[in-house]
Design an enzyme around this catalytic site. Structure first.
Site, PDB file in Angstrom:
ATOM      1  N   ARG A  46       0.842  -1.208   0.000  1.00 15.97           N
ATOM      2  CA  ARG A  46       0.000   0.000   0.000  1.00 15.97           C
ATOM      3  C   ARG A  46       0.871   1.249   0.000  1.00 15.97           C
ATOM      4  O   ARG A  46       0.574   2.248  -0.637  1.00 15.97           O
ATOM      5  CB  ARG A  46      -0.974   0.015   1.196  1.00 15.97           C
ATOM      6  N   TYR A  98     -16.716  15.150 -15.942  1.00 14.40           N
ATOM      7  CA  TYR A  98     -17.089  13.741 -15.819  1.00 14.40           C
ATOM      8  C   TYR A  98     -18.227  13.583 -14.815  1.00 14.40           C
ATOM      9  O   TYR A  98     -18.190  14.181 -13.725  1.00 14.40           O
ATOM     10  CB  TYR A  98     -15.845  12.979 -15.350  1.00 14.40           C
ATOM     11  N   LYS A 195      -8.378   4.950 -19.242  1.00 13.59           N
ATOM     12  CA  LYS A 195      -8.663   5.427 -20.596  1.00 13.59           C
ATOM     13  C   LYS A 195      -7.401   5.378 -21.461  1.00 13.59           C
ATOM     14  O   LYS A 195      -6.897   4.305 -21.712  1.00 13.59           O
ATOM     15  CB  LYS A 195      -9.274   6.835 -20.508  1.00 13.59           C
TER      16      LYS A 195
HETATM   17  C1  LIG Z   1     -13.337   7.799 -16.590  1.00 20.04           C
HETATM   18  C2  LIG Z   1     -13.074   9.184 -16.175  1.00 20.04           C
HETATM   19  C3  LIG Z   1     -12.887   9.510 -14.830  1.00 20.04           C
HETATM   20  C4  LIG Z   1     -12.998   8.488 -13.714  1.00 20.04           C
HETATM   21  O1  LIG Z   1     -12.039   7.510 -13.845  1.00 20.04           O
HETATM   22  P1  LIG Z   1     -12.285   5.988 -13.325  1.00 20.04           P
HETATM   23  O2  LIG Z   1     -11.001   5.337 -13.706  1.00 20.04           O
HETATM   24  O3  LIG Z   1     -13.458   5.475 -14.075  1.00 20.04           O
HETATM   25  O4  LIG Z   1     -12.536   6.056 -11.883  1.00 20.04           O
HETATM   26  C5  LIG Z   1     -12.614  10.828 -14.518  1.00 20.04           C
HETATM   27  N1  LIG Z   1     -12.536  11.771 -15.472  1.00 20.04           N
HETATM   28  C6  LIG Z   1     -12.717  11.489 -16.770  1.00 20.04           C
HETATM   29  C7  LIG Z   1     -12.610  12.585 -17.768  1.00 20.04           C
HETATM   30  C8  LIG Z   1     -12.992  10.185 -17.166  1.00 20.04           C
HETATM   31  O5  LIG Z   1     -13.192   9.932 -18.463  1.00 20.04           O
END
Ligand SMILES: *Cc1c(COP(=O)(O)O)cnc(C)c1O
Length: 383
Positions: A46, A98, A195
């Site tokens: 951690r 988001y 992403k």
């Molecule tokens: C997906 C996303 C998030 C959140 O990320 P997670 O990995 O799903 O928790 C935050 N901001 C943007 C612009 C995103 O596309």
């Protein structure tokens, strides 16, 4: 070294013991220490893990930061920033953000006595106006979500700093291949590594990157205390994904740009929101702060109602009907019913998230195939 060389080599040194070209994956949860009360570099996963460190080292280099922290998800990363704040503190956030960030700010951070104002940050004057003496954090997302609005990072940093607040930038849509907010004055860059950094829809992760060691240490303290770290397997995959980040994002952006131009001339499309188009209100700022493309996210408004839009997004075959984005396969979704369903209806209306909006995450497929897929969906809507 250039960006794409660093993406491959920084943090990914050959293993000194075995010569392995790819650093090994360390799944160990704990590490043997030299003595009682004497600590080696790693003690418990951690607090630190070699595979996580490799990912953080590469990402810090790509963003031009002094350090990066990897989290279990993008939301865990953003949560860590809000967890640094105290009761009475105020956040000014962009309105084109988001859906999950909206929910975190309004429905979780508020429980700790933190207040939030949403403003259209594409106009820096709105930001200036919304700041109060209690404002500790300005949070922007550019390109925004789902309208792909562009916020001027340098101007926002100047305003935030003049009022003693930090500027955090959710740079998930741009990725460091196109924009590096720290170079423009931001204090914190946040990524959903799920992403573009990962890029293959096979991991969940998040990251914060900072310019200042003291801020890094504060965030690290909260991260270690709350525990939302990225697992080693995810770090390994994200490191692997980042090696092709620039290549992927540039190519995907090129396809998105061409699709945007094609959609803009389509009779069944009301308007296209893509920062690469001259007609986009943020085009000039995007040209200043994005380099190598305008991103692979593309939003357009169908000439149609909620049901017709639903039909369109359910009709594509190559574009998978799914939230998330940033991977090699293309995805489609309806923000009003999917990614931004957690916005209150009134906020959706106020911030231009109409029922006809369709968001595309453009992947690496051949543009001709993607176009054919959309042509069929347009035909289905008028059937
Ligand atoms: C997906 C996303 C998030 C959140 O990320 P997670 O990995 O799903 O928790 C935050 N901001 C943007 C612009 C995103 O596309």
């Amino acid at each position: 070294m250039h960006f794409r060389t660093r993406a491959i080599h920084v943090g990914n040194e050959h293993c000194p013991q075995t010569g392995a070209v790819v650093p090994p994956l360390y799944l160990a949860s704990t590490f043997v220490q030299p003595g009682a009360g004497e600590w080696g570099e790693f003690d418990y996963s951690r607090s630190g893990n070699p595979t996580r460190k490799a990912f953080e080292t590469t990402l810090a280099s790509l963003e031009g930061g002094c350090g990066a922290l990897a989290f279990a998800s993008g939301m865990a990363a953003t949560h860590c920033v809000t967890a640094m704040l105290r009761a009475g503190d105020h956040i000014v956030a962009g309105s084109d953000i988001y859906g999950g960030t909206y929910r975190l700010f309004h429905k979780v951070a508020n429980r700790a006595g933190i207040t939030v104002s949403l403003v259209d940050t594409t106009n820096p004057a709105n930001l200036e106006q919304a700041i109060t003496p209690a404002t500790k954090l300005v949070w922007i997302e550019t390109p925004g979500n789902p309208r792909l609005s562009i916020t001027d990072i340098a101007a926002s940093a100047e305003i935030a700093h003049r009022h003693g607040a930090l500027l955090g930038v959710d740079s998930t849509f741009a990725s460091p291949a196109l924009t590096r907010p720290l170079e423009l004055g931001a204090d914190i860059v946040m990524h959903s590594a799920t992403k573009y950094l990962g890029g293959h829809s096979d991991l969940l992760g998040g990251a914060l990157v900072v310019r200042d060691q003291k801020l890094r240490d504060e965030l690290y303290f909260v991260q270690n205390a709350t525990g939302g770290v990225m697992g080693p397997w995810e770090c390994f995959l994200a490191s692997r994904g980042m090696k092709t980040l620039e290549l992927r994002v540039r190519e995907q952006s090129k396809t998105a740009h061409r699709l945007a131009e094609w959609l803009a001339a389509h009779p069944q499309v009301n308007r296209v929101l893509y920062p690469g188009l001259q007609a986009h209100p943020g085009h000039a700022v995007a040209c200043r702060q994005m380099d190598g493309g305008f991103g692979a996210m593309l939003t357009f408004e169908l000439r149609g109602d909620f049901q017709q839009t639903k039909k369109f997004v359910q009709s594509t075959k190559l574009f998978g009907l799914a939230v998330s984005l940033g991977a090699v396969e293309s995805l489609i979704e309806q923000p009003a019913s999917m990614s931004h369903a957690s916005y209150d209806a009134a906020d959706r209306a106020k911030h231009g998230i109409s029922d006809g909006l369709i968001r595309l995450s453009v992947g690496l497929e051949a543009i001709e195939d993607l176009q054919d897929d959309l042509v069929e969906a347009f035909a289905k809507v008028t059937e």
